[in-house]
Scaffold this motif. Structure first.
Motif, PDB file in Angstrom:
ATOM      1  N   LEU A 196      80.033 -22.839 -86.902  1.00 31.93           N
ATOM      2  CA  LEU A 196      79.231 -23.744 -86.061  1.00 31.93           C
ATOM      3  C   LEU A 196      77.896 -24.069 -86.707  1.00 31.93           C
ATOM      4  O   LEU A 196      77.421 -25.218 -86.638  1.00 31.93           O
ATOM      5  N   LEU A 197      77.260 -23.076 -87.352  1.00 30.90           N
ATOM      6  CA  LEU A 197      75.986 -23.329 -88.025  1.00 30.90           C
ATOM      7  C   LEU A 197      76.182 -24.274 -89.218  1.00 30.90           C
ATOM      8  O   LEU A 197      75.348 -25.161 -89.460  1.00 30.90           O
ATOM      9  N   SER A 198      77.284 -24.098 -89.954  1.00 26.80           N
ATOM     10  CA  SER A 198      77.559 -24.985 -91.097  1.00 26.80           C
ATOM     11  C   SER A 198      77.726 -26.421 -90.637  1.00 26.80           C
ATOM     12  O   SER A 198      77.202 -27.355 -91.269  1.00 26.80           O
ATOM     13  N   ASN A 199      78.472 -26.608 -89.521  1.00 32.79           N
ATOM     14  CA  ASN A 199      78.637 -27.961 -88.982  1.00 32.79           C
ATOM     15  C   ASN A 199      77.305 -28.551 -88.544  1.00 32.79           C
ATOM     16  O   ASN A 199      77.028 -29.741 -88.761  1.00 32.79           O
ATOM     17  N   ALA A 200      76.468 -27.723 -87.909  1.00 31.80           N
ATOM     18  CA  ALA A 200      75.168 -28.207 -87.441  1.00 31.80           C
ATOM     19  C   ALA A 200      74.303 -28.664 -88.605  1.00 31.80           C
ATOM     20  O   ALA A 200      73.668 -29.730 -88.556  1.00 31.80           O
ATOM     21  N   VAL A 201      74.274 -27.867 -89.681  1.00 30.66           N
ATOM     22  CA  VAL A 201      73.494 -28.240 -90.863  1.00 30.66           C
ATOM     23  C   VAL A 201      74.087 -29.483 -91.520  1.00 30.66           C
ATOM     24  O   VAL A 201      73.375 -30.395 -91.950  1.00 30.66           O
ATOM     25  N   LYS A 202      75.404 -29.545 -91.587  1.00 26.44           N
ATOM     26  CA  LYS A 202      76.091 -30.643 -92.253  1.00 26.44           C
ATOM     27  C   LYS A 202      75.787 -31.977 -91.582  1.00 26.44           C
ATOM     28  O   LYS A 202      75.599 -33.006 -92.248  1.00 26.44           O
ATOM     29  N   PHE A 203      75.727 -31.998 -90.231  1.00 26.89           N
ATOM     30  CA  PHE A 203      75.579 -33.258 -89.503  1.00 26.89           C
ATOM     31  C   PHE A 203      74.183 -33.444 -88.910  1.00 26.89           C
ATOM     32  O   PHE A 203      74.007 -34.177 -87.946  1.00 26.89           O
ATOM     33  N   THR A 204      73.201 -32.754 -89.512  1.00 28.98           N
ATOM     34  CA  THR A 204      71.802 -32.944 -89.121  1.00 28.98           C
ATOM     35  C   THR A 204      71.020 -33.382 -90.354  1.00 28.98           C
ATOM     36  O   THR A 204      70.957 -32.650 -91.359  1.00 28.98           O
ATOM     37  N   GLU A 205      70.439 -34.575 -90.297  1.00 27.69           N
ATOM     38  CA  GLU A 205      69.720 -35.123 -91.444  1.00 27.69           C
ATOM     39  C   GLU A 205      68.261 -34.697 -91.473  1.00 27.69           C
ATOM     40  O   GLU A 205      67.656 -34.584 -92.530  1.00 27.69           O
ATOM     41  N   GLN A 206      67.687 -34.472 -90.311  1.00 29.30           N
ATOM     42  CA  GLN A 206      66.290 -34.027 -90.253  1.00 29.30           C
ATOM     43  C   GLN A 206      66.055 -33.283 -88.944  1.00 29.30           C
ATOM     44  O   GLN A 206      66.777 -33.464 -87.972  1.00 29.30           O
ATOM     45  N   GLY A 207      65.047 -32.408 -88.991  1.00 28.85           N
ATOM     46  CA  GLY A 207      64.734 -31.654 -87.787  1.00 28.85           C
ATOM     47  C   GLY A 207      65.067 -30.191 -87.950  1.00 28.85           C
ATOM     48  O   GLY A 207      64.670 -29.554 -88.920  1.00 28.85           O
ATOM     49  N   SER A 208      65.864 -29.632 -87.037  1.00 28.79           N
ATOM     50  CA  SER A 208      66.082 -28.191 -87.037  1.00 28.79           C
ATOM     51  C   SER A 208      67.475 -27.840 -86.525  1.00 28.79           C
ATOM     52  O   SER A 208      68.151 -28.638 -85.879  1.00 28.79           O
TER      53      SER A 208
END
Length: 418
Positions: free
Chosen positions: A320-332
């Motif tokens: 889940l963390l990998s997906n979150a990082v993968k599909f987040t371009e900026q922010g946290s």
């Protein structure tokens, strides 16, 4: 006896009868001769429970009680000429006495003994052929006890035969059930053996050779055995990318197949929550740093341990963390942990592209991927979220999603609290 349903217990029980028998006496709407019938029944040597009703209350009586025999007091003096003109003898064999329609239409049909005036030979034969079990002429009413006892003995014998057949059928069914259970057990054993062979085949014939291919590709990429020209370097990079994708796909598929075949086992233990979260965040820290994303951990003060399979819980959180990082371009990307009265909640919150309601419905289905430019850019196996949810469910929990397009997503893993 009266129409209110008077119960009479008559005589002593001989050895042939183990319980009182239940007799229903049915009369026409203008009952006569009941007193005479009652006096005759006093001569019975078996114990009887008797109730008396009129024809119009027959169905109600059957719904309230179960009878062994019916005694129908047919007052034919009042109406026989109207139904059976002597000149024509026109009557139906299936209904020799029209007043018996209430009995013919009943189900189940209880044995019936008819009390009547003298019948002609033709009418007597029609009565027996139509299903009436016996009849007693009114001027020979003294023979009624013997006839009733004979019919009751016949009923007992028929019931005994019926019970014997039912008992035999029950025994046969029990044997069939045992046979089916044995066959089912054999099939399960064979199925388990087949599944084990299937998983071993995938592991030996697919995953192991692929791991070797990837190892050789890395050695070439690192130029251990000599320099590569630019085109060779490009091809090796492509081999590694495709190979790693295939390796992940095989691993995820094997995990899902094992869970669905009930071969996946958890090894739960008391696990420090902070250690699991830190270890999971470390695995995505490099990617987050490349994209200049802030990684945040937020564990409630009252949470210290959880009871889970440490390896599988980390697998869920890393996915889940990998997906979150993968599909987040900026922010946290935030890993938040809090507890309710029954569940421990691990929430992965991002400020990424978000997911529409339509896409959310298919997100946890195997091989389903969302069709957006960013999702096409970061192509995955299509199994990660499905596997993570199955692993959470194996723990006795689940994964839920809340999201809004353009504003980020929140995946929450719930597992039972200690």
């Amino acid at each position: 006896m009266s129409n209110t349903g008077l119960t009479l217990q008559l005589g002593k029980k001989p050895d042939a009868f183990c319980d009182a028998h239940h007799l229903l006496i049915v009369t026409d709407n203008n009952p006569v001769f009941l007193q005479e019938i009652e006096q005759v029944l006093q001569q019975m040597t078996v114990e009887l429970n008797c109730h008396s009703v009129t024809c119009d209350r027959y169905s109600q009586a059957l719904s309230e009680y179960q009878y062994d025999l019916i005694l129908y007091n047919y007052c034919s003096n009042n109406n026989s000429n109207s139904y059976y003109p002597e000149s024509t003898h026109d009557y139906s064999v299936s209904h020799p006495i029209p007043e018996l329609a209430w009995w013919y239409d009943s189900s189940p049909r209880i044995p019936l003994v008819l009390i009547t005036e003298p019948l002609g030979d033709e009418m007597a034969i029609a009565c027996i052929q139509s299903g009436i079990n016996a009849y007693v002429l009114r001027h020979k009413l003294s023979s009624l006890p013997d006839i009733l006892e004979t019919r009751l003995v016949s009923c007992i014998q028929q019931q005994s035969q019926t019970f014997k057949k039912l008992s035999q059928q029950i025994n046969l069914l029990k044997q069939e059930i045992i046979k089916l259970k044995n066959q089912n057990s054999e099939l399960k054993t064979a199925d388990n053996s087949t599944n084990q062979e299937y998983f071993a085949h995938l592991n030996h014939d697919l995953r192991s050779p692929l791991a070797n291919i990837l190892q050789f590709a890395r050695m070439l990429k690192d130029e251990i055995y000599g320099k590569l020209n630019p085109k060779q370097t490009e091809y090796i990079a492509g081999i590694l990318t495709s190979g790693n994708h295939l390796y992940e796909l095989i691993n995820d598929y094997l995990d899902i197949a094992k869970i669905e075949a009930n071969h996946e086992e958890l090894y739960p233990d008391k696990v420090p929550v902070e250690d699991v979260c830190d270890a999971s965040l470390v695995m995505v820290q490099g990617k987050a740093k490349e994209k200049e994303l802030e990684l945040i951990i937020d564990i409630a003060d009252d949470i210290d341990f959880c009871y889970a399979d440490s390896l599988r819980l980390k697998q869920i959180l890393i996915n889940l963390l990998s997906n979150a990082v993968k599909f987040t371009e900026q922010g946290s990307v935030t890993l938040q942990v809090k507890a309710t009265s029954k569940m421990l909640l691990f929430s992965i919150i991002d400020t990424g592209i978000g997911i529409s309601k339509e896409d959310s419905a298919k997100l946890f289905q195997p091989f389903q991927q969302i069709n957006t430019p960013l999702h096409r850019q970061h192509k995955g196996t299509g199994l990660g979220l499905a596997l993570s949810r199955k692993l959470a469910q194996l723990h006795g929990g689940d994964i839920t999603l809340t999201s809004e397009v353009g504003k980020g997503s929140c995946f929450t893993v719930s597992i039972p609290a200690l």
